[in-house]
Design a protein around this motif. Structure first.
Motif, short mmCIF file in Angstrom:
data_model
loop_
_atom_site.label_atom_id
_atom_site.label_comp_id
_atom_site.label_asym_id
_atom_site.label_seq_id
_atom_site.Cartn_x
_atom_site.Cartn_y
_atom_site.Cartn_z
N THR A 36 7.37 5.56 -13.01
CA THR A 36 8.20 4.87 -12.03
C THR A 36 7.81 3.40 -11.99
O THR A 36 6.63 3.05 -12.16
CB THR A 36 8.02 5.48 -10.63
N THR A 75 9.75 -1.03 -5.02
CA THR A 75 9.48 0.40 -5.06
C THR A 75 8.02 0.60 -4.66
O THR A 75 7.11 0.09 -5.32
CB THR A 75 9.73 0.98 -6.46
N ARG A 109 12.31 0.89 -1.37
CA ARG A 109 12.50 2.23 -1.90
C ARG A 109 11.12 2.90 -1.93
O ARG A 109 10.15 2.29 -2.41
CB ARG A 109 13.11 2.17 -3.30
#
Length: 523
Positions: free
Chosen positions: A50, A9, A33
């Motif tokens: 996150t 990510t 991502r």
């Protein structure tokens, strides 16, 4: 473009939407991502909420400059290891790049940026970050493994070993864990679970644990499932199964790892923990076997039955030390010699086969001297001479009495032993019988004569019952005196009560206890 071992990510921070779109497109094409932020404040929020593994950060942002954002990320304990790559089209001189790297950035790219360079930089940063995380994780787990191993090796029972292994495995792997082993008799199994739950089973079942080594178990033994309720069959376990000794049932340490791919590192660490657990269990099993043999020898050297004498009741106990498997030198003796009772209690200093051998010699010698007609003081003198001649350097304490049950007359002499406790309806007091320890020389050990009234009791003990480390022996003797006011009508119950109260707080030495009650000659 080469796709990394595992996609990440990635946070792209830029106030220009077009720039975020371009960088994000390149990274998505590489398999990652992407999450976006237009301001420094928004970027810090994304880092907090996150699971970001990499940040591409514009130097010039509308609210906070990139240097400040980078500094806050690096000072956030939860995100300190996240790589930050500065990206700028305007702050491109040496001073800007030097400042960025000095303030914590891991790389600095200037626009225009080639897509391959961007993706290659991302892959390099991720490789470095993940390698560092693996190293830090391994160091942390090895520290926890070392701590667990120390606790396992310090445990003094199989149950404690298994509890330490289960707790240690849970800490190392951050997962529920169990540890199990068959007891040294082979007729039961003990299971300990992380969280302190422990159970013993009388009929162990291998439950598919046939192979040795680290293995994935999908059909675990029922006792594992019961120890970690609620779990169901079909959940994968990672188990280290180690035979503690050839032809013995295995010791196992197992993790409950639902849905987790087991890595080589997990297997290696669990194998080490399993080996440490099995070795500790094996050592304690050997200790238990040696202790059983030692106690068998010890008890064979003590009288199995005491004579039934008209006018007296007798009860006795011998309790071995908990802390040692060696044979001790505590003993008691009672014999009928021409209508009188010869009563003795003693302790040869030390814990060894030699101490037990000397103890047996003392017992037999004092009986022989008593048959020859010698009184307590003379018997002690002869025992002292025997020790000094045949066992120089060996010391022993002995309390020796002759008791006439018909009249209650007692003649006593002491070779450095604790005095007898006389309990009557008036209370309980120690009789002042004193003398020098045996084995140090021909000192005078005077005889003391007193009377046990009808119904009165004599309590003889070794120091293991009344002595505790860090506490004066007088305190233990006073506790015994208080517990003996009065002695129970049932002498067996009295012995059990005294041991229950006093022995549990001690246990560092053998204990011998003998109690004699004078009863009416008609009873």
């Amino acid at each position: 473009m080469t796709v990394p071992e595992r996609a990440a990510t990635v946070l792209v921070v830029d106030d220009a939407a077009a720039n975020r779109y371009v960088l994000g497109t390149w990274l998505r094409r590489a398999g990652h991502r992407v999450v976006e932020a237009a301001t420094g404040t928004e970027a810090l929020a994304r880092v907090d909420d996150t699971d970001v593994e990499l940040v591409f950060l514009d130097v010039n942002l509308p609210d906070l400059d990139g240097f400040t954002v980078c500094d806050r990320i690096k000072n956030n304990p939860a995100a300190a290891g996240v790589p930050v790559v500065f990206v700028s089209a305007t702050s491109v001189d040496v001073t800007d790049r030097t400042r960025g790297l000095s303030e914590g950035a891991d790389a600095y790219l200037t626009e225009p940026i080639d897509p391959d360079e961007l993706v290659a930089t991302a892959h390099a940063m991720l490789r470095y970050s993940r390698a560092r995380q693996r190293a830090e994780r391994l160091a942390r787990r090895l520290a926890l493994l070392a701590s667990a191993t120390l606790t396992i090796n310090a445990a003094r029972s199989v149950e404690d070993v298994l509890a330490a292994a289960a707790s240690g495995a849970s800490a190392v792997f951050d997962a529920p864990a169990v540890a199990s082993a068959v007891d040294h008799a082979g007729d039961g199994i003990t299971v300990a679970a992380s969280g302190g739950r422990s159970r013993a089973y009388r009929h162990p079942a291998a439950g598919g644990l046939i192979e040795d080594g680290v293995q994935v178990v999908t059909d675990p033994p029922p006792h594992w499932l019961q120890a970690l309720e609620p779990t169901g069959p079909g959940t994968p376990w990672l188990a280290s199964v180690v035979p503690a000794r050839p032809r013995r049932a295995p010791t196992a340490v197992a993790l409950l790892r639902p849905g987790t791919a087991h890595e080589d590192e997990d297997r290696d660490l669990l194998s080490q923990l399993g080996q440490a657990t099995a070795l500790a269990v094996d050592a304690l099993r050997s200790y238990a076997e040696e202790r059983d043999v030692a106690l068998t020898i010890q008890r064979s050297l003590l009288p199995r039955d005491l004579p039934a004498v008209r006018g007296a009741q007798v009860a006795f106990r011998y309790v071995p030390a908990i802390a040692t498997a060696e044979i001790g030198g505590d003993f008691y003796e009672i014999a009928d010699v021409d209508g009188r009772l010869l009563v003795a209690i003693g302790d040869v200093v030390g814990h060894s086969l030699r101490a037990a051998t000397v103890m047996a010699e003392l017992r037999h010698a004092l009986r022989a001297y008593a048959v020859d007609g010698h009184g307590p003081a003379e018997i002690l003198s002869r025992l002292d001479a025997m020790l000094r001649r045949y066992h120089p350097g060996t010391l022993a304490t002995v309390l020796l009495l002759t008791v006439d049950p018909a009249t209650g007359t007692v003649v006593a002499a002491s070779g450095g032993h604790l005095p007898p406790l006389l309990s009557t309806t008036a209370g309980a007091e120690y009789v002042g019988v004193r003398g020098t320890i045996l084995g140090v020389g021909p000192f005078r050990r005077p005889e003391v004569t007193f009377t046990i009234p009808d119904g009165g009791s004599l309590v003889l003990v070794t120091d293991g019952l009344v002595e505790m480390r860090g506490t004066a022996i007088d305190e233990g003797m006073e506790q015994l005196r208080t517990l003996s006011m009065p002695v129970d009508d049932d002498l067996e119950r009295y012995c059990d009560r005294v041991l229950r109260v006093l022995a549990e707080s001690r246990g560092e030495d053998d204990i011998a206890l003998l109690v004699l009650r004078r009863t009416s000659a008609q009873q």
